[in-house]
Design a protein around this motif. Structure first.
Motif, short mmCIF file in Angstrom:
data_model
loop_
_atom_site.label_atom_id
_atom_site.label_comp_id
_atom_site.label_asym_id
_atom_site.label_seq_id
_atom_site.Cartn_x
_atom_site.Cartn_y
_atom_site.Cartn_z
N ALA A 19 11.43 -1.65 -6.07
CA ALA A 19 12.70 -0.95 -5.89
C ALA A 19 13.42 -0.73 -7.21
O ALA A 19 14.01 0.33 -7.45
N GLU A 20 13.37 -1.72 -8.09
CA GLU A 20 14.10 -1.63 -9.36
C GLU A 20 13.32 -0.89 -10.44
O GLU A 20 13.91 -0.12 -11.21
N GLN A 21 12.00 -1.12 -10.51
CA GLN A 21 11.21 -0.56 -11.61
C GLN A 21 10.58 0.79 -11.29
O GLN A 21 10.30 1.56 -12.19
N GLN A 22 10.36 1.05 -10.00
CA GLN A 22 9.72 2.31 -9.61
C GLN A 22 10.50 2.95 -8.46
O GLN A 22 9.98 3.17 -7.36
N PRO A 23 11.78 3.27 -8.67
CA PRO A 23 12.62 3.78 -7.58
C PRO A 23 12.12 5.11 -7.00
O PRO A 23 12.44 5.45 -5.87
N GLN A 24 11.33 5.85 -7.77
CA GLN A 24 10.81 7.12 -7.28
C GLN A 24 9.82 6.95 -6.12
O GLN A 24 9.48 7.92 -5.43
N LEU A 25 9.37 5.70 -5.89
CA LEU A 25 8.45 5.43 -4.81
C LEU A 25 9.15 5.13 -3.48
O LEU A 25 8.48 4.85 -2.48
N ASP A 26 10.45 5.20 -3.46
CA ASP A 26 11.19 4.90 -2.23
C ASP A 26 10.65 5.73 -1.07
O ASP A 26 10.55 6.97 -1.16
N GLY A 27 10.29 5.05 0.04
CA GLY A 27 9.77 5.74 1.20
C GLY A 27 8.29 6.07 1.14
O GLY A 27 7.75 6.68 2.06
N LYS A 28 7.63 5.67 0.05
CA LYS A 28 6.21 6.02 -0.14
C LYS A 28 5.29 4.80 -0.12
O LYS A 28 4.12 4.92 -0.45
N TRP A 29 5.82 3.64 0.26
CA TRP A 29 5.01 2.43 0.28
C TRP A 29 5.51 1.49 1.36
O TRP A 29 6.64 1.60 1.81
N LYS A 30 4.65 0.57 1.74
CA LYS A 30 5.02 -0.45 2.71
C LYS A 30 4.28 -1.75 2.39
O LYS A 30 3.35 -1.77 1.58
N VAL A 31 4.73 -2.82 3.05
CA VAL A 31 4.07 -4.11 2.98
C VAL A 31 3.47 -4.40 4.35
O VAL A 31 4.10 -4.13 5.38
N ALA A 32 2.26 -4.92 4.38
CA ALA A 32 1.57 -5.24 5.63
C ALA A 32 0.92 -6.61 5.51
O ALA A 32 0.63 -7.08 4.40
N PRO A 33 0.67 -7.28 6.64
CA PRO A 33 -0.07 -8.54 6.58
C PRO A 33 -1.45 -8.32 5.97
O PRO A 33 -2.01 -7.22 6.05
N LEU A 34 -2.01 -9.35 5.36
CA LEU A 34 -3.34 -9.24 4.80
C LEU A 34 -4.34 -8.88 5.91
O LEU A 34 -4.30 -9.48 6.99
N TYR A 44 0.83 -1.21 0.00
CA TYR A 44 0.00 0.00 0.00
C TYR A 44 0.86 1.25 0.00
O TYR A 44 1.98 1.27 0.51
N ARG A 45 0.33 2.30 -0.61
CA ARG A 45 1.01 3.59 -0.69
C ARG A 45 0.80 4.37 0.61
O ARG A 45 -0.31 4.80 0.93
N THR A 46 1.87 4.56 1.35
CA THR A 46 1.78 5.28 2.62
C THR A 46 1.57 6.78 2.42
O THR A 46 0.88 7.42 3.22
N ASP A 47 2.16 7.34 1.36
CA ASP A 47 2.01 8.79 1.15
C ASP A 47 0.57 9.15 0.82
O ASP A 47 0.01 10.13 1.34
#
Length: 414
Positions: A275-290, A151-154
Motif C-alpha cells: 500500500a505504501e510503496q506500490q500504491p498504483q497496485l490498489d485493487g490489483k492484488w489480493k492475499v489468499a491462504p497458501l 497474487y496479482r488479480t489483474d
C-alpha cells in the motif's frame, strides 16, 4: 519434542562459560512485584522504539516499576545474547525470535513459564508449542506471523483466472498461465537456495503432512512427504516458472509491481508495504491462504517474551509480560506495529475486527500454522535444508536429495 543432545559449537562454549561464572543460577534475592525497581528489557530494532510507548502505559499502572527498554539490532542480537549469557550480563527480559528459542533453552538461561499465570489455550497453538521443550514452556508468545500467498488479480484475469489458487494444481496452473498468457516473466517467486530459502519450502512440507522432526525428536526428512514437497518445489524451476538464480537483497515488490513476478509468499507486513510503496497496485492484488496439498499449512514465526534465570526482578517481569499479552494490549500493539496478536482473544477487539479481508486470511493461517521445532542447532539444520533446496532447484533428484538431507541433519539433533 525432546531436548537436543547436541548444541552448536558456540553454545558449547557458552555452557562452559556459564559453569565458570555461575550464570543461570537462582538470580539472587528476588524483588517483590510491588517493590521499587528497574526492569531491564532488550527488544529488537523498531519494535524496541514502539515498545517504549506501551512501557510508559505499564509504568502508569505500576509506578514502582521503571521499564528500561534497550534496542538491539536483529543482525547482532544473537551474538549479544550469547555474550551476555557467558558474561552474566543478560537483562531481566527480552524479546526472542521464534527460531532462537531452542538454543537458549538448551543453554539453560531461560526461566520456565509459570503455567498458572499463562495458559496455553489463550494463544495460537503453534506460537506456544514453539517454546516448549520436555513439556515445559520457556517463553510467552508476544506476536506472531504466518505466511500467505500474494497474487496479482489483474494479471490473473488476463490469464483467464478469476479466483485464488486453492490447491497445488491450481497454483501450478496459475503460475503457468501468468507466464504464458498474462505477460509475466515468471509465475511464482521462490528462493532457490541461500539464507532464508527454508521459509518458502517449509509450507510445502507441512502441506503434505510432513514434519521436520519426528515424534522421537529425530529428523524426518527422508519421508515420502519430504520427497513430495521437494519435488513440488523443484517443479517451478524445472518448468521455468521461477528464477534459478538468487540475488541477496532482491526486492520482490519491485518485480511484483513491474508484472515480472505476480505471486509470492510472505507475511502480514507486506500488506502495508504494498500500500505504501506500490500504491498504483490498489485493487490489483489480493492475499489468499497458501494453496493446499493435504492441507494449507504455514509455519509460524514472530517473537516471544522471555525472562532470564539470573533476573532479580522475575515478579516484575511476569507483570510486564502479563500486561503485554492481554487481549487489549495485543490489539493496541497491532495498531502500533501491524504485527499479528498471538493471543486469540485479541482478534475480537475492534482494531482486529476492522482489519479487512487480508487480515482475515492471516487469522485463518494462524489457526492451522505449525511451529518450527525449538532445536538448539536450528541454524545448522536450516543450512542443510537450504543446500538441498539449491540442488533440487538445479535439477537434483528429490528422493536422493531427501536421503542425503536426512543423513546431513541426523548428527545435529539427539
Amino acid at each position: 519434542m525432546t531436548r537436543t543432545a547436541k548444541s552448536v559449537s558456540i553454545a558449547a562454549t557458552v555452557v562452559t562459560a556459564l559453569s565458570l561464572t555461575s550464570c543461570g543460577g537462582s538470580g539472587g534475592d528476588q524483588a517483590a512485584a510491588d517493590a521499587k525497581q528497574t526492569l531491564t528489557v532488550w527488544a529488537m530494532g523498531e519494535e524496541a522504539t514502539r515498545l517504549q510507548t506501551l512501557a510508559k502505559e505499564f509504568t502508569g499502572e505500576h509506578p514502582n516499576i521503571t521499564v528500561k527498554v534497550t534496542p538491539v539490532g536483529w543482525d547482532v542480537v544473537h551474538q549479544k545474547l550469547v555474550s551476555g549469557a557467558a558474561a552474566g550480563t543478560l537483562p531481566d527480559m527480552a524479546q526472542m525470535g521464534s527460531t532462537m528459542m531452542g538454543e537458549f533453552i538448551e543453554l539453560d538461561t531461560l526461566e520456565p513459564v509459570d503455567d498458572k499465570a499463562f495458559k496455553k489455550d489463550d494463544f495460537f497453538p503453534a506460537t506456544w508449542d514453539g517454546n516448549v521443550v520436555d513439556g515445559k514452556a520457556y517463553g510467552v508468545p508476544w506476536y506472531a506471523d504466518a505466511r500467505a500467498l500474494y497474487y496479482r488479480t489483474d494479471l490473473a484475469e488476463k490469464a483467464g483466472f478469476d479466483k485464488a489458487p486453492a490447491t497445488w494444481k491450481d497454483l501450478r496452473d496459475l503460475a503457468a498461465a501468468y507466464k504464458n498468457k498474462g505477460g509475466a516473466e515468471w509465475g511464482l517467486d521462490l528462493q532457490p537456495g541461500s539464507t532464508g530459502a527454508w521459509q518458502g519450502w517449509v509450507p510445502f512440507l507441512y502441506a503434505t503432512g510432513g514434519e521436520l522432526l519426528g515424534e522421537d525428536g529425530k529428523p524426518a526428512l527422508d519421508s515420502p512427504e519430504t520427497v513430495r514437497a521437494l519435488a513440488e518445489f523443484g517443479h517451478y524451476f524445472d518448468a521455468g516458472l521461477a528464477k534459478k538464480n538468487f540475488v541477496p537483497g532482491h526486492d520482490v515488490l519491485k518485480d511484483f509491481a513491474a508484472d515480472r513476478v505476480p505471486m509470492f509468499q510472505s507475511g502480514p507486513w507486506m500488506v502495508q508495504n504494498i500500500a505504501e510503496q506500490q500504491p498504483q497496485l490498489d485493487g490489483k492484488w489480493k492475499v489468499a491462504p497458501l494453496p493446499a496439498d493435504k492441507s494449507s499449512t504455514s509455519w509460524v514465526g514472530g517473537s516471544s517474551l522471555v525472562t532470564f534465570k539470573d533476573s532479580e526482578h522475575k515478579a516484575a517481569a511476569q507483570e510486564f509480560t502479563t500486561f503485554l499479552t492481554t487481549a487489549k494490549t495485543q490489539a493496541k500493539w497491532y495498531e502500533i506495529s501491524k504485527t499479528l496478536p498471538a493471543n486469540k482473544a485479541a482478534w475480537d477487539e475492534p482494531a482486529l475486527k476492522a482489519g479487512g479481508e487480508s487480515l482475515a486470511v492471516f487469522r485463518k493461517s494462524l489457526d492451522t500454522a505449525k511451529e518450527i521445532p525449538p532445536m538448539a542447532t536450528w541454524n545448522e539444520f536450516s543450512v542443510q535444508i537450504e543446500d538441498a533446496l539449491e540442488k533440487v532447484a538445479r535439477g537434483a533428484d528429490p528422493a536422493a536429495t531427501a536421503k542425503k538431507l536426512q543423513q546431513s541433519t541426523e548428527g545435529l539433533v539427539g
